[in-house]
Motif scaffolding. Structure first.
Motif, PDB file in Angstrom:
ATOM      1  N   THR A  10       0.830  -1.204   0.000  1.00 22.99           N
ATOM      2  CA  THR A  10       0.000   0.000   0.000  1.00 22.99           C
ATOM      3  C   THR A  10       0.864   1.255   0.000  1.00 22.99           C
ATOM      4  N   ALA A  11       1.931   1.241   0.801  1.00 19.91           N
ATOM      5  CA  ALA A  11       2.824   2.400   0.875  1.00 19.91           C
ATOM      6  C   ALA A  11       3.447   2.712  -0.475  1.00 19.91           C
ATOM      7  N   ILE A  12       3.668   1.689  -1.293  1.00 16.10           N
ATOM      8  CA  ILE A  12       4.241   1.887  -2.620  1.00 16.10           C
ATOM      9  C   ILE A  12       3.162   2.242  -3.642  1.00 16.10           C
ATOM     10  N   ILE A  13       2.012   1.604  -3.524  1.00 15.71           N
ATOM     11  CA  ILE A  13       0.925   1.805  -4.483  1.00 15.71           C
ATOM     12  C   ILE A  13       0.381   3.223  -4.424  1.00 15.71           C
ATOM     13  N   ILE A  14       0.230   3.768  -3.233  1.00 16.13           N
ATOM     14  CA  ILE A  14      -0.408   5.080  -3.083  1.00 16.13           C
ATOM     15  C   ILE A  14       0.289   6.159  -3.922  1.00 16.13           C
TER      16      ILE A  14
END
Length: 229
Positions: free
Chosen positions: A140-144
């Motif tokens: 999630t931290a990368i996708i956002i």
């Protein structure tokens, strides 16, 4: 008989590669367009896993008769909280939640993937639930930012760092009252970790604070032209 995880053994490397592939797939789907079915399905499944990871981990602990401590029951580890934050960030896209997901996920939870404090190796169910819970946070931290185009607003580093210090204060209070080790603020992890390179307790705590600030600043650098963090 299940043994402890073999740090950077085949199973550890394999699960990290799986998480990388999943991340790339979700990024690709998101960049095709959030309105497309594959993008919505990817984000929906990721959001579900963010909320489901903790209860799934609890079921795995109970199912295999593992001795459960307060540390495992009460979701006060940073990664427990980060998983819920990531779920809400994906649903609401609230700026502060996205900031916490990004900075906490990559500065803190990523270390859990690289140096897992895990007494169970492959193929124990807790091996999978551990990497599920930590993996969804990092994904999630990368996708956002990469998949969804989020950018931190001015003051993001300061805000997220102050909230991290607030978490540390709560965790240390809980550790004192409950004799737990939330945030590894009472003792170092039993498995090999970055903390092994630091002095003994409590001297590694101020070093952790300084390192966290440094990592937060480094994480803000890719966005230096977008905002003054």
């Amino acid at each position: 008989m299940f043994g402890a995880i073999d740090l950077y053994g085949p199973a550890h490397i394999g699960i990290l590669l799986v998480l990388i592939v999943i991340t790339l797939i979700v990024i690709r789907n998101c960049r095709l367009g959030e309105h497309l079915p594959q993008s919505r399905a990817s984000l929906g499944l990721l959001t579900f896993c963010c909320f489901a990871a903790y209860p799934i981990n609890q079921m795995a602990l109970l199912s295999y008769g593992t001795q459960i401590t307060l540390d495992a029951i009460i979701p006060l580890h940073l990664c427990d909280i980060a998983a819920f934050i990531c779920g809400f960030a994906l649903i609401t896209r609230k700026p502060l939640l996205c900031e916490l997901a990004y900075f906490w996920g990559l500065a803190g939870t990523l270390q859990g993937l690289l140096t897992p404090d895990l007494a169970y190796g492959f193929p124990h169910p807790i091996f999978f639930t551990f990497f599920l819970q930590h993996g969804v946070v990092v994904i999630t931290a990368i996708i956002i930012p990469i998949g969804l185009g989020w950018r931190p607003a001015k003051g993001a580093v300061k805000r997220t760092f102050i909230l991290l210090l607030s978490y540390a204060a709560v965790a240390m209070t809980a550790n004192y009252i409950l004799d737990t080790n939330y945030g590894f603020l009472k003792s170092k992890p039993s498995q090999a970790s970055l903390l092994d390179l630091m002095p003994s307790w409590p001297w590694y705590i101020p070093l952790l604070v300084g390192l966290a600030m440094l990592i937060f600043i480094l994480l803000s650098l890719p966005f230096r032209n977008d905002s003054q963090n």
